[in-house]
Design an enzyme around this catalytic site. Structure first.
Site, PDB file in Angstrom:
ATOM      1  N   GLY B  69       1.071  -0.923   0.032  1.00 58.07           N
ATOM      2  CA  GLY B  69       0.122  -0.046   0.516  1.00 58.07           C
ATOM      3  C   GLY B  69       0.850   1.237  -0.136  1.00 58.07           C
ATOM      4  N   THR B  70       1.439   0.974   0.699  1.00 55.50           N
ATOM      5  CA  THR B  70       3.342   2.674   0.562  1.00 55.50           C
ATOM      6  C   THR B  70       3.823   2.260  -1.083  1.00 55.50           C
ATOM      7  OG1 THR B  70       3.099   1.809   3.070  1.00 55.50           O
ATOM      8  CG2 THR B  70       4.901   2.739   1.685  1.00 55.50           C
ATOM      9  N   GLN B 175      -8.382   1.345   4.760  1.00 58.81           N
ATOM     10  CA  GLN B 175      -8.249   0.524   5.684  1.00 58.81           C
ATOM     11  C   GLN B 175     -10.109   0.575   5.458  1.00 58.81           C
ATOM     12  OE1 GLN B 175      -7.556  -0.089   8.685  1.00 58.81           O
ATOM     13  NE2 GLN B 175      -5.396   0.874   8.312  1.00 58.81           N
ATOM     14  N   SER B 192      -4.463  -2.085   0.070  1.00 58.22           N
ATOM     15  CA  SER B 192      -3.206  -2.236   0.382  1.00 58.22           C
ATOM     16  C   SER B 192      -3.388  -3.911   0.613  1.00 58.22           C
ATOM     17  CB  SER B 192      -2.616  -2.578   1.751  1.00 58.22           C
ATOM     18  OG  SER B 192      -1.878  -3.152   1.948  1.00 58.22           O
ATOM     19  N   HIS B 194      -3.298  -6.530   2.594  1.00 53.33           N
ATOM     20  CA  HIS B 194      -2.387  -7.090   4.321  1.00 53.33           C
ATOM     21  C   HIS B 194      -3.335  -6.997   4.892  1.00 53.33           C
ATOM     22  CE1 HIS B 194       0.249  -4.278   6.099  1.00 53.33           C
ATOM     23  NE2 HIS B 194       0.075  -4.394   4.837  1.00 53.33           N
ATOM     24  N   CYS B 318       5.728   7.038  22.582  1.00 53.31           N
ATOM     25  CA  CYS B 318       6.144   6.221  23.720  1.00 53.31           C
ATOM     26  C   CYS B 318       6.118   4.940  22.713  1.00 53.31           C
ATOM     27  CB  CYS B 318       6.220   5.877  25.361  1.00 53.31           C
ATOM     28  SG  CYS B 318       4.508   5.351  24.974  1.00 53.31           S
TER      29      CYS B 318
END
Lengths: 474, 474
Positions: B69-70, B175, B192, B194, B318
């Site tokens: 997808g990227t 999505q 994408s 996957h 984080c």
């Protein structure tokens, strides 16, 4: 069905299949995630990277996985060129690199850089000295394949690397990785898993520690910033496992395949008249042999072999969607028509090769029979690809108009009618097919005639296209 | 182990696995080759293209398969921008697009183009009118996702497309593809495999007939010149088969997952004090819910859940390697600390969700217990992310120095000590953690205090960093 097209893609190695299935279960999650499934994928990815790095003589942190060998080449070339911009913007490569290199060079030149293609000899091999002599003060990157993908010739990589004086060298090892040791001297190294029996979807780009690299694509946090996008962990795991497996088998398998290829190299010219075996006779890949058959259409040849149950490939123009002949064969100055590449996958048997040697002469003969040509050549005389000087005006004893006709028609017409002309006489073949530019000189070399250069077809009564001039052998 | 991270990658659909295995046997060869194995791979590739095109409302010749997808986003954005250079070089996108879009926009701007990020509301949704108002005469491309990958909010794609007046729109459907119909109005569409239960290694880039496109990478003859390199036919076949399968199941599965997500949305704020559920309450993906827990470190939360057997993900700083919080949460102006994204794969059961709802309060409570904070909030008051005006000099009643400490420490210290200050008094929190910039205003909104703006920490006795100013609620 015997599959002799391993250089396009090798059949999946059993170890690759097994590893792929296991990794679909264990390594399907996102390796960047902190949860158990993600950590598991990460561990598999890290282990695969270690395996591939070890096999290629690299450090694990030098290795990035791309989605194909082509992507590795695109990213490797452009990333290294961008990283070395302060040196300049000149790209140096051999004339017989993979088309992904040539396409990148074209794009680079169109975008303001420059590129030089170093010529090869008639065996498709560059000279290390000639390669190094083409260096310029602004050369930012040199590119050289380990072995040629169409004719199997090994390139003098280590020798060339020593002459580059600090210019980084990208080595395209797609055809040799897993089969032969990686040559010394690379700064960047590329490979493609499906060429060694791994799955499709995995390329390798290794960049030596300290070599400047600036990604040409928007980078993300994946693969050291060199290959963006969700990594295909199951395929990478399968690629690594099969690389380890093929390396372990390589020595024995290379010896076996080399014998079979030697058989093809020696028997084909005995069994098929008017054939030119191309590629270096000694310095070559163990599993690959290429030859060209005069007066034969490559597509017809492939189709005939396919019907007889053999899969191979061809660099003839009639088999490419762009209708241009293989740039490799053209750069070598050898015949491009009736071209056949036979590349043996691991496990090929003597019986399969014997069957091929039985079928091939029949297939070629069937194509040639209707032509009624004399196929007895005076032996492959010394190559004579150079023009003997510009031809004078309309001095041709015979003009053969093949305008609008495609490879191999111009050569067939020439062969049919060349006997009409007395020794020393000039024949002009009018053609607008790009393949004729390579094939007419190559045919002259094979048949002992002199190729005398080209002129506008208009000088010989043609409206457009080119007149290829042949001086009949004495 | 319940896997609630489908938005990162969905587990492989059984149909995908089955199709992959079959296609490893039947579609492993090079589809560009003329032999039987090649033709077979070609037929499988063509059929997969038809299937995916039909599922996405495109024509087969509009669909190219990329390796992720990227890659589809990179190639789609840059190819469309290059193709529309005559319009100008301005790129318009929402502030909450996938990082691949933001990375491409940054690169485009660094290379001489320009880019504008359209803000979103507190639910993460753009306004079609605001989006269109950001158009410029030199806008060459607009980019809008179908649904947000972190908070699930649906974007007004069709509505926006109608206001773009001829500027091409790239829709990132990663999505929603397979789950929801593709919104109308796209010129380019990316997805994408996957994400819908297909294998890794397959992205989709569809370009409407007639939309100008000029590949940013050196092109070859593969995939219509839009995705160079050897195509991964087995994975593409598996992607197409699973897309067809998930579409057939989507309506029933969406209804089921929506109920489970509703349960999480309603029960989490009841079970866990000081939680903010983010994303649009109605216009959202059926399978995804995101919330943030005050005073909690996202990584600690993920680790606690992982130990209890639950896999999820987080947009907290984080948990990212760059130590910056999710750009999506930041653009929404919501709390980024203690963030948890729960995205349910197909087949998630009520029992799994119930188990999660039992475990979550315990895990959060264990993290918070040592802090000794009063967690009773005055209800999520109206969001107050806007500064009330510049704060005057050193008028703070309390200065809390958290310099050098990372999320969620600044908020914890603030919460612990805010009671020391009288209503209407000013608290200055000194911090050099990027997350504080988003989390302190968000905390104020949740607790009913007024966020009063920021100033150099030096004005409040700090050497470097920023002073975040809070006026205690009356």
């Amino acid at each position: 069905m015997p599959y002799f097209d391993a250089a396009s893609t090798a059949p999946l190695h059993p170890v690759a299949r097994q590893a792929l299935l296991a990794a679909l279960d264990e390594g399907w999650a996102d390796p960047a995630r902190l949860h158990r499934s993600g950590r598991q994928a990460r561990m598999l990815l890290d282990a695969a990277r270690e395996t591939v790095a070890e096999a290629l003589g690299a450090r694990a942190d030098e290795v990035s996985f791309t989605s194909s060998g082509t992507q590795a080449l695109h990213s490797g070339l452009l990333g290294a060129l961008r990283g070395h911009r302060r040196r300049g913007s000149h790209l140096l490569h051999s004339a017989v690199e993979h088309s992904a290199v040539l396409h990148t060079a074209e794009r680079w030149a169109a975008d303001g850089g420059s590129a030089t293609a170093v010529p090869v000899d008639r065996h498709g091999r560059v000279s290390a000295a000639e390669f190094a002599a083409a260096l310029r003060p602004d050369t930012a990157l040199a590119v050289l394949q380990s072995a040629n993908h169409e004719v199997g010739t090994l390139q003098p990589v280590a020798e060339t690397a020593e002459l580059l004086g600090g210019v980084p060298l990208l080595v395209d090892a797609a055809q040799s990785a897993g089969r032969l040791p990686v040559p010394a001297g690379w700064s960047l190294l590329t490979a493609s898993a499906h060429k060694w029996g791994g799955p499709a979807g995995v390329g390798v780009l290794a960049v030596r520690k300290g070599v400047r690299f600036s990604s040409a694509l928007p980078a993300d946090e994946r693969e050291g910033g060199r290959a963006p996008g969700f990594p295909n962990v199951p395929a990478i795991v399968a690629a690594a496992a099969s690389l380890r497996a093929v390396r372990a088998e390589a020595e024995a398998e290379n010896a076996r395949l080399r014998e079979l290829v030697d058989l093809v190299r020696h028997r084909v010219p005995e069994l098929v008249p008017a054939v030119e075996v191309v590629g270096h006779p000694e310095l070559r890949l163990p599993h690959l042999v290429t030859f060209s058959c005069l007066y034969v259409d490559g597509e017809v040849l492939l189709t005939g072999l396919d019907r007889a149950g053999f899969a191979a490939s061809s660099g003839s123009s009639c088999t490419s969607s762009t209708l241009t002949p293989s740039h490799v064969l053209a750069a070598m100055g050898v015949l491009t028509e009736g071209n056949l590449r036979v590349s043996l996958p691991a496990g090929t048997t003597r019986a399969e090769v014997d069957a091929f040697l039985e079928v091939l002469p029949r297939v070629v003969a069937e194509v040639r029979a209707p032509l009624g040509l004399d196929l007895a050549l005076p032996g492959s005389g010394p190559a004579d690809g150079s023009a003997d000087g510009p031809a004078g005006g309309s001095a041709a004893a015979l003009v053969i108009d093949t305008l609008g006709k495609r490879c191999p028609v111009p050569i067939i017409e020439l062969a049919k009618r060349v006997g009409e002309v007395a020794p020393g006489g000039l024949v002009a073949v009018l053609s607008d097919d790009e393949a004729a530019r390579h094939d007419i000189p190559a045919w002259c070399g094979m048949c002992g005639h002199s190729y005398t250069g080209e002129a506008p077809a208009a000088e010989y009564g043609g409206g457009h296209g080119t007149a290829y001039l042949v001086t009949v052998r004495g």
